[in-house]
Scaffold this active site. Structure first.
Site, PDB file in Angstrom:
ATOM      1  CE  LYS A  52      -3.633  -2.054   2.818  1.00 49.83           C
ATOM      2  NZ  LYS A  52      -4.632  -1.922   3.885  1.00 49.83           N
ATOM      3  CE  LYS A  81      -3.036  -4.682   9.722  1.00 43.32           C
ATOM      4  NZ  LYS A  81      -3.487  -3.786   8.661  1.00 43.32           N
ATOM      5  CG  ASN A  97     -13.330   2.916  10.047  1.00 39.62           C
ATOM      6  OD1 ASN A  97     -12.901   3.022   8.906  1.00 39.62           O
ATOM      7  ND2 ASN A  97     -13.343   3.937  10.874  1.00 39.62           N
ATOM      8  CB  SER A 134      -2.040   6.848   8.816  1.00 32.59           C
ATOM      9  OG  SER A 134      -3.018   6.289   9.646  1.00 32.59           O
TER      10      SER A 134
END
Ligand code: GLU
Length: 423
Positions: A103, A115, A230, A357
């Site tokens: 990503k 992660k 979400n 982010s």
């Protein structure tokens, strides 16, 4: 979240790490990189397993297992969410860290992928227990994380409150305020405008771009969204507001269908903080049924391995946009591609979250905060360019968008690893 109903019925290999490695290897081969680059990138460079003892509200002690994986930090510090879920495994966290690298490569951020995950069920824990677990996790991984090392964020069943506890714990350990340690924080603690809805915003942009290529008008388009967490809930709202008809949604317990379009505002109002809403209804359908509904656009926004060899031929949508990580298996990707269904892969479609982010981290580092409009405009530019880049690569190379996304995503870290003299 949805029950993983189809995993038992299929013979297809559903190991997300194996599938990711397969596509990375194909992408590196197409880019002309030697085997040792694959050897480097097929696994995270670092994986920490931690055990976190927590005194529960009833006085008993429970030991929770957690992980933090850091895939590759040749481009910059690693970055990615932390999930709290009973099905977290080491393999899953590893695969998720690799996806974060991809990503970051696709949207061109100065990061590698990371992660984390803790095996737990937050739906059955009190606020106080969750706070202790969040703080305990930060203490356990504090040596390997930090604003210039590895920056966590929200993921499945974690939110801005959990980020706030984690930021507070890290700042206490370091003895200075460290907002740049974690993203997805509440606004008052240095969070960014637009972060909470960023993943869904990114998916919405990808849907719009894909619809243009397929000559589908968003106004009146029939959309099915699997998952009401979400990503799924904000997405249903954005698509509804853009004039689309949301004909199906689901949560972990079932799915709702209305060919005339569901009342999304009502459902959002009734959903709990874990995205559960279908329990309030009698006429539900199964998650499998949901994926096979008649619609134009299907958005899996829940968990892994939902569209498989078993059901890919029954998907009726012309466009599938992956808001979740890893919802479509490789066999299913092939089947959808052969049926001329445009599949926008997770590593592109769900990159809006990490993009904002990054904006949050930049604002924390500068101590200067942007308006909501500025965030939205930058996100729009990043996603539109990235979509175009991946789409054009797929057309020019005559490959599906998953492989082209991997090619775009892996290139920078392969190059950076070579410049650093690692391979
Ligand atoms: N957990 C999100 C993802 O899978 C966001 C990660 C981040 O914001 O760093 O992309």
């Amino acid at each position: 979240m949805v029950a993983n109903e189809n995993s038992e019925q299929t013979n297809e290999k559903l190991d997300v790490l194996e599938s990711t490695r397969t596509v990375i290897s194909q992408a590196l081969e197409k880019l002309g990189y030697p085997e040792e680059v694959f050897e480097l990138l097929k696994d995270p460079m670092r994986l920490l397993t931690v055990r976190i003892p927590i005194r529960m509200d009833d006085g008993s002690i429970k030991i929770f297992t957690g992980y933090r994986a850091q895939h590759n930090d040749s481009v910059g510090p690693t970055k990615g969410g932390v999930r709290f879920h009973p099905n977290v495994t080491e393999t899953e966290v590893k695969a998720l860290s690799i996806w974060m690298s991809l990503k970051a490569g696709i949207v061109d951020l100065p990061y590698g992928g990371g992660k984390g995950g803790i095996i737990c069920d937050p739906r059955e824990m009190s606020f106080r227990e969750l706070e202790k677990l969040s703080r305990g996790y930060v203490r356990a991984i504090s040596q390997i994380v930090g604003p210039t090392k590895d920056i966590p964020a929200p993921d499945v069943f974690t939110n801005s409150q959990i980020m706030a506890w984690m930021m507070d714990e890290y700042s206490r350990l370091r003895e200075f305020d460290s907002p740049g340690f974690i993203t997805g924080k509440p606004l008052v603690l240095g969070g960014s405008h637009g972060r909470e809805s960023a993943t869904a915003k990114g998916v919405t942009i990808c849907i719009r771009e894909a619809a243009k290529r397929k000559n589908i008008d968003i106004k009146g388009a029939r959309v099915v969204v699997q998952g009401f967490g979400n990503a799924g809930s904000f997405l249903a709202k954005f698509m509804h507001d853009a004039g689309a008809k949301i004909v199906g949604i689901s949560d972990a317990y079932g799915a709702l269908h209305d060919p005339e379009g569901l009342d999304i505002d009502y459902l959002l109002d009734r959903r709990d903080s874990f995205g559960t809403v279908t329990k309030l209804f009698k006429n539900t359908i199964s998650n499998q049924g949901l994926l096979e509904l008649d619609c134009d656009i299907l958005v899996p926004a829940a968990i892994e391995n939902q569209i498989t060899e078993q059901n890919a031929s029954k998907v009726k949508a012309s466009i599938v946009v992956e808001a979740a990580n890893g919802p479509t298996t490789l066999k299913a990707t092939e089947i959808l591609t052969n049926r001329d269904i445009l599949l926008v892969p997770d590593v592109l479609a769900s990159s809006g979250g990490v993009t904002v982010s990054y904006f949050e981290w930049v604002q924390n580092n500068q101590g200067y905060y942007w308006t909501e409009e500025e965030v939205e405009k930058r996100l729009e530019d990043v996603l539109v360019n990235s979509f175009e880049n991946v789409y054009n690569t797929s057309k020019n190379r005559k490959i599906n968008m998953r492989l082209s996304a991997y090619m775009v995503g892996v290139r920078k870290m392969a190059e950076a690893s070579r410049f650093r003299g690692w391979v």
